[in-house]
Write a protein that holds these residues in place. Structure first.
Motif, PDB file in Angstrom:
ATOM      1  N   HIS A  95       0.862  -1.178   0.000  1.00  0.00           N
ATOM      2  CA  HIS A  95       0.000   0.000   0.000  1.00  0.00           C
ATOM      3  C   HIS A  95       0.904   1.235   0.000  1.00  0.00           C
ATOM      4  O   HIS A  95       1.832   1.323   0.811  1.00  0.00           O
ATOM      5  N   PRO A  96       0.639   2.210  -0.887  1.00  0.00           N
ATOM      6  CA  PRO A  96       1.530   3.370  -0.982  1.00  0.00           C
ATOM      7  C   PRO A  96       1.686   4.151   0.323  1.00  0.00           C
ATOM      8  O   PRO A  96       2.785   4.627   0.624  1.00  0.00           O
ATOM      9  N   VAL A  97       0.621   4.262   1.096  1.00  0.00           N
ATOM     10  CA  VAL A  97       0.725   5.004   2.358  1.00  0.00           C
ATOM     11  C   VAL A  97       1.644   4.260   3.327  1.00  0.00           C
ATOM     12  O   VAL A  97       2.472   4.877   4.003  1.00  0.00           O
ATOM     13  N   ARG A  98       1.539   2.950   3.367  1.00  0.00           N
ATOM     14  CA  ARG A  98       2.404   2.183   4.269  1.00  0.00           C
ATOM     15  C   ARG A  98       3.861   2.313   3.862  1.00  0.00           C
ATOM     16  O   ARG A  98       4.744   2.468   4.722  1.00  0.00           O
ATOM     17  N   ILE A  99       4.120   2.267   2.565  1.00  0.00           N
ATOM     18  CA  ILE A  99       5.499   2.429   2.091  1.00  0.00           C
ATOM     19  C   ILE A  99       6.016   3.817   2.458  1.00  0.00           C
ATOM     20  O   ILE A  99       7.139   3.968   2.947  1.00  0.00           O
ATOM     21  N   VAL A 128       5.061   5.757   4.892  1.00  0.00           N
ATOM     22  CA  VAL A 128       5.279   5.795   6.345  1.00  0.00           C
ATOM     23  C   VAL A 128       6.610   5.122   6.691  1.00  0.00           C
ATOM     24  O   VAL A 128       7.404   5.664   7.465  1.00  0.00           O
ATOM     25  N   LEU A 129       6.866   3.964   6.112  1.00  0.00           N
ATOM     26  CA  LEU A 129       8.117   3.261   6.395  1.00  0.00           C
ATOM     27  C   LEU A 129       9.320   4.082   5.928  1.00  0.00           C
ATOM     28  O   LEU A 129      10.359   4.118   6.596  1.00  0.00           O
ATOM     29  N   GLU A 130       9.182   4.765   4.775  1.00  0.00           N
ATOM     30  CA  GLU A 130      10.268   5.630   4.312  1.00  0.00           C
ATOM     31  C   GLU A 130      10.538   6.751   5.317  1.00  0.00           C
ATOM     32  O   GLU A 130      11.688   7.034   5.642  1.00  0.00           O
ATOM     33  N   LEU A 131       9.471   7.378   5.798  1.00  0.00           N
ATOM     34  CA  LEU A 131       9.634   8.452   6.784  1.00  0.00           C
ATOM     35  C   LEU A 131      10.296   7.929   8.056  1.00  0.00           C
ATOM     36  O   LEU A 131      11.189   8.566   8.610  1.00  0.00           O
ATOM     37  N   LEU A 132       9.839   6.760   8.511  1.00  0.00           N
ATOM     38  CA  LEU A 132      10.380   6.200   9.741  1.00  0.00           C
ATOM     39  C   LEU A 132      11.799   5.664   9.561  1.00  0.00           C
ATOM     40  O   LEU A 132      12.510   5.459  10.541  1.00  0.00           O
ATOM     41  N   SER A 133      12.197   5.469   8.312  1.00  0.00           N
ATOM     42  CA  SER A 133      13.583   5.069   8.038  1.00  0.00           C
ATOM     43  C   SER A 133      14.542   6.196   8.388  1.00  0.00           C
ATOM     44  O   SER A 133      15.709   5.957   8.686  1.00  0.00           O
ATOM     45  N   GLU A 134      14.040   7.431   8.323  1.00  0.00           N
ATOM     46  CA  GLU A 134      14.863   8.593   8.633  1.00  0.00           C
ATOM     47  C   GLU A 134      14.982   8.798  10.143  1.00  0.00           C
ATOM     48  O   GLU A 134      16.055   9.072  10.660  1.00  0.00           O
ATOM     49  N   ARG A 135      13.829   8.696  10.835  1.00  0.00           N
ATOM     50  CA  ARG A 135      13.790   8.915  12.286  1.00  0.00           C
ATOM     51  C   ARG A 135      12.383   8.618  12.786  1.00  0.00           C
ATOM     52  O   ARG A 135      11.463   8.433  12.020  1.00  0.00           O
ATOM     53  N   GLU A 136      12.234   8.624  14.085  1.00  0.00           N
ATOM     54  CA  GLU A 136      10.931   8.489  14.725  1.00  0.00           C
ATOM     55  C   GLU A 136      10.066   9.701  14.347  1.00  0.00           C
ATOM     56  O   GLU A 136      10.572  10.811  14.217  1.00  0.00           O
ATOM     57  N   HIS A 137       8.766   9.468  14.139  1.00  0.00           N
ATOM     58  CA  HIS A 137       7.848  10.555  13.787  1.00  0.00           C
ATOM     59  C   HIS A 137       6.588  10.485  14.632  1.00  0.00           C
ATOM     60  O   HIS A 137       6.082   9.393  14.922  1.00  0.00           O
ATOM     61  N   ALA A 138       6.062  11.647  14.957  1.00  0.00           N
ATOM     62  CA  ALA A 138       4.733  11.735  15.554  1.00  0.00           C
ATOM     63  C   ALA A 138       3.716  11.639  14.418  1.00  0.00           C
ATOM     64  O   ALA A 138       4.007  11.986  13.268  1.00  0.00           O
ATOM     65  N   VAL A 139       2.526  11.196  14.739  1.00  0.00           N
ATOM     66  CA  VAL A 139       1.481  11.060  13.734  1.00  0.00           C
ATOM     67  C   VAL A 139       1.245  12.391  13.029  1.00  0.00           C
ATOM     68  O   VAL A 139       1.157  12.450  11.798  1.00  0.00           O
ATOM     69  N   ALA A 140       1.180  13.467  13.780  1.00  0.00           N
ATOM     70  CA  ALA A 140       0.923  14.790  13.202  1.00  0.00           C
ATOM     71  C   ALA A 140       2.008  15.196  12.207  1.00  0.00           C
ATOM     72  O   ALA A 140       1.729  15.904  11.238  1.00  0.00           O
ATOM     73  N   GLU A 141       3.241  14.753  12.414  1.00  0.00           N
ATOM     74  CA  GLU A 141       4.332  15.050  11.484  1.00  0.00           C
ATOM     75  C   GLU A 141       4.174  14.289  10.173  1.00  0.00           C
ATOM     76  O   GLU A 141       4.588  14.772   9.123  1.00  0.00           O
ATOM     77  N   MET A 142       3.599  13.097  10.256  1.00  0.00           N
ATOM     78  CA  MET A 142       3.470  12.267   9.060  1.00  0.00           C
ATOM     79  C   MET A 142       2.320  12.702   8.162  1.00  0.00           C
ATOM     80  O   MET A 142       2.395  12.530   6.940  1.00  0.00           O
ATOM     81  N   LEU A 143       1.278  13.265   8.739  1.00  0.00           N
ATOM     82  CA  LEU A 143       0.082  13.610   7.962  1.00  0.00           C
ATOM     83  C   LEU A 143       0.384  14.430   6.711  1.00  0.00           C
ATOM     84  O   LEU A 143      -0.035  14.039   5.617  1.00  0.00           O
ATOM     85  N   PRO A 144       1.087  15.551   6.806  1.00  0.00           N
ATOM     86  CA  PRO A 144       1.336  16.321   5.581  1.00  0.00           C
ATOM     87  C   PRO A 144       2.245  15.594   4.587  1.00  0.00           C
ATOM     88  O   PRO A 144       2.182  15.844   3.391  1.00  0.00           O
ATOM     89  N   GLU A 145       3.058  14.696   5.091  1.00  0.00           N
ATOM     90  CA  GLU A 145       3.991  13.970   4.225  1.00  0.00           C
ATOM     91  C   GLU A 145       3.308  12.862   3.423  1.00  0.00           C
ATOM     92  O   GLU A 145       3.757  12.536   2.326  1.00  0.00           O
ATOM     93  N   VAL A 146       2.255  12.262   3.987  1.00  0.00           N
ATOM     94  CA  VAL A 146       1.591  11.156   3.292  1.00  0.00           C
ATOM     95  C   VAL A 146       0.367  11.618   2.508  1.00  0.00           C
ATOM     96  O   VAL A 146      -0.077  10.936   1.598  1.00  0.00           O
ATOM     97  N   GLY A 147      -0.184  12.779   2.871  1.00  0.00           N
ATOM     98  CA  GLY A 147      -1.271  13.360   2.096  1.00  0.00           C
ATOM     99  C   GLY A 147      -2.590  12.621   2.149  1.00  0.00           C
ATOM    100  O   GLY A 147      -3.292  12.544   1.143  1.00  0.00           O
ATOM    101  N   VAL A 148      -2.908  12.044   3.294  1.00  0.00           N
ATOM    102  CA  VAL A 148      -4.201  11.376   3.466  1.00  0.00           C
ATOM    103  C   VAL A 148      -4.884  11.929   4.709  1.00  0.00           C
ATOM    104  O   VAL A 148      -4.266  12.629   5.512  1.00  0.00           O
TER     105      VAL A 148
END
Length: 124
Positions: free
Chosen positions: A30-34, A36-56
């Motif tokens: 699933h593109p969103v899961r991929i 998310v995993l890419e973002l978390l490969s960089e560092r730990e993220h809060a949910v609010a930080e991921m929202l604008p990056e995944v666009g859902v």
């Protein structure tokens, strides 16, 4: 999830390894899961930080994070009102890198074929 795990988080005795691997790749499918995993490969993220990056929408991100949690690919920690996610297995970073390399090779091969087709004479 390791090679003996399942999408629901636990091993299933007697299930062939190739089937477990297929279920693992379905979890990644699933593109969103991929993303998310890419973002978390960089560092730990809060949910609010991921929202604008995944666009859902938040509900969709929450659903995809739950799938990754059940598969034991991510873990959480709470700090105040924030929930932070991180990768469970450092090998996930390597898996994403290898997938990128494979995809790059496939696309390069397709680009060469396209260039050959464009250079070919009509009817040739």
């Amino acid at each position: 999830m390791d090679e003996m795990g399942s999408a629901s988080g636990g091993p299933r005795v007697g299930t062939p390894l190739y089937q477990l691997k297929a279920e693992f790749f379905k979890t990644l499918g699933h593109p969103v899961r991929i993303r998310v995993l890419e973002l978390l490969s960089e560092r730990e993220h809060a949910v609010a930080e991921m929202l604008p990056e995944v666009g859902v929408e938040p509900a969709s991100l929450s659903q995809q994070l739950a799938v990754l949690r059940r598969a034991n690919l991510v873990v959480t920690r709470r700090e105040g009102s924030h929930v932070y996610y991180r990768l469970t297995h450092p090998q996930t970073v390597e898996l994403l890198r290898v997938a990128r390399g494979i995809l790059s090779g496939v696309l390069e091969g397709q680009a060469e074929i396209l260039a050959d087709l464009r250079a070919a004479r009509p009817g040739g």
